[in-house]
Design a protein around this motif. Structure first.
Motif, short mmCIF file in Angstrom:
data_model
loop_
_atom_site.label_atom_id
_atom_site.label_comp_id
_atom_site.label_asym_id
_atom_site.label_seq_id
_atom_site.Cartn_x
_atom_site.Cartn_y
_atom_site.Cartn_z
N UNK A 20 0.89 -1.00 -0.09
CA UNK A 20 0.04 0.13 0.12
C UNK A 20 1.02 1.23 0.07
N UNK A 21 0.41 2.32 -0.80
CA UNK A 21 1.37 3.48 -0.86
C UNK A 21 0.83 4.22 0.48
N UNK A 22 1.82 5.31 0.79
CA UNK A 22 1.61 6.08 2.03
C UNK A 22 1.93 7.65 1.66
N UNK A 23 0.94 8.44 2.12
CA UNK A 23 1.50 9.88 2.48
C UNK A 23 0.70 10.45 3.73
N UNK A 76 6.80 4.54 2.81
CA UNK A 76 6.43 5.00 3.97
C UNK A 76 7.41 6.43 4.31
N UNK A 77 6.89 7.59 4.08
CA UNK A 77 7.77 8.88 4.36
C UNK A 77 8.03 8.78 5.88
N UNK A 101 10.94 10.96 0.76
CA UNK A 101 10.03 11.63 0.14
C UNK A 101 10.28 12.59 -1.08
N UNK A 102 9.23 12.74 -2.01
CA UNK A 102 9.56 13.60 -2.90
C UNK A 102 8.71 14.97 -2.94
N UNK A 103 7.72 14.98 -2.06
CA UNK A 103 6.68 16.14 -2.11
C UNK A 103 7.09 16.96 -1.26
N UNK A 104 7.57 18.28 -1.50
CA UNK A 104 8.01 19.25 -0.75
C UNK A 104 7.00 19.87 0.11
#
Length: 289
Positions: A32-35, A85-86, A117-120
């Motif tokens: 499962x992906x995660x944010x 997982x971030x 993580x890539x999402x600033x």
């Protein structure tokens, strides 16, 4: 070769049934992906050359470790992975506790995929500095590993500072659950080699995997760590493609046998009948320094 299912490519209303069916059919794992949060205003992408984020801000997101703990109670054999997982966005106490809980209730079926993580914008929303995320991730990993293995832990670092604490129970895995490091840059390859058990490429072209895997193997050897890093990669459709991936050193393929969610379960059954028996015992070419 191990064959897993990426539940992130499936309507969440089918996750429970798909996990049960994957367990019954003999798939090795579900992921499962995660944010933590998805800001409305976001830019960038984890995929090289893409200008826009690959996810909309209103995408359904669950607490991945809680959800996988729920799935553990619905299944018997299948493993559970986080993709990824971030790990830098939370306090190590929170991470270590949730990971241990899943590891224990699943009977050791956790594959802990982590990333920087890539999402600033997500870091900004949480109030953390995106530019120091690498150092924060390294410190967080180190603390979690000590919480999972040491009787008493005290830490005084750049981002976290605490006196002696004890952390029980320990995970079923010793010294800690398998860590699969996601990412493609030098820091990700270093972490995969020096603290990880696996690597999850994000932006590597398929035929570029062996060179990166050889670099990881060399870094691991230089660090005095035995064994090989397991490579997990999304994709892989037919049997020939999966065999090619195994020849390149990819030990786990996360497949999507379906065209749409409505035919997912039947497609999983057909794939299990036609492909799984032919690929399970196919040897994976392990990278060497």
């Amino acid at each position: 070769m191990k064959i897993g299912i990426s539940l992130g490519m499936l309507n969440p209303s089918l996750w429970v049934e798909a996990a049960r069916e994957a367990d019954r059919l003999g798939y090795e794992s579900v992921w499962i992906p995660e944010h933590l949060v998805i800001p409305v205003a976001m830019t960038g992408s984890p995929h090289a050359g893409d200008e826009h984020p690959p996810i909309p801000a209103n995408v359904p997101v669950f607490d991945v470790l809680s959800y996988l703990s729920f799935l553990a109670g619905q299944t018997e054999h299948i493993h559970f992975g986080t993709q990824v997982y971030n790990i830098g966005l939370r306090h190590p106490f929170v991470i270590a506790r949730a990971v241990t809980t899943l590891d224990v209730v699943s009977g050791g079926r956790l594959e802990f995929g982590i990333g920087a993580s890539w999402l600033e914008a997500e870091w900004e929303a949480v109030g953390l500095d995106f530019n120091t995320r690498g150092r924060r991730v390294d410190e967080t990993i180190a603390i979690c590993q000590r919480l999972w293995s040491d009787e008493v832990v005290e830490h005084h670092g750049e981002f976290f500072d605490f006196g002696p604490v004890m952390f029980e129970p320990k995970p079923t895995h010793s010294p800690w659950p398998p860590l699969h490091v996601g990412g493609d840059g030098p820091a990700a390859l270093r972490r995969a080699a020096t603290v990880g058990d696996g690597w999850i490429p994000m932006n590597h072209a398929l035929d570029d995997i062996p060179a990166a895997a050889t670099k990881i193997a060399q870094l691991r050897h230089d660090a005095g760590r035995p064994g090989a890093v397991e490579i997990t990669l999304g994709g892989g459709g037919d049997l020939d493609d999966l065999r090619h991936r195994a020849d390149l050193g990819i030990g786990r393929a996360l497949v999507r046998p379906w065209q749409s969610s409505k035919d997912a379960l039947e497609s999983m059954r057909r794939f299990a009948d036609e492909v799984l028996p032919e690929i399970r015992d196919y040897p994976v070419t392990a990278p060497t320094p």
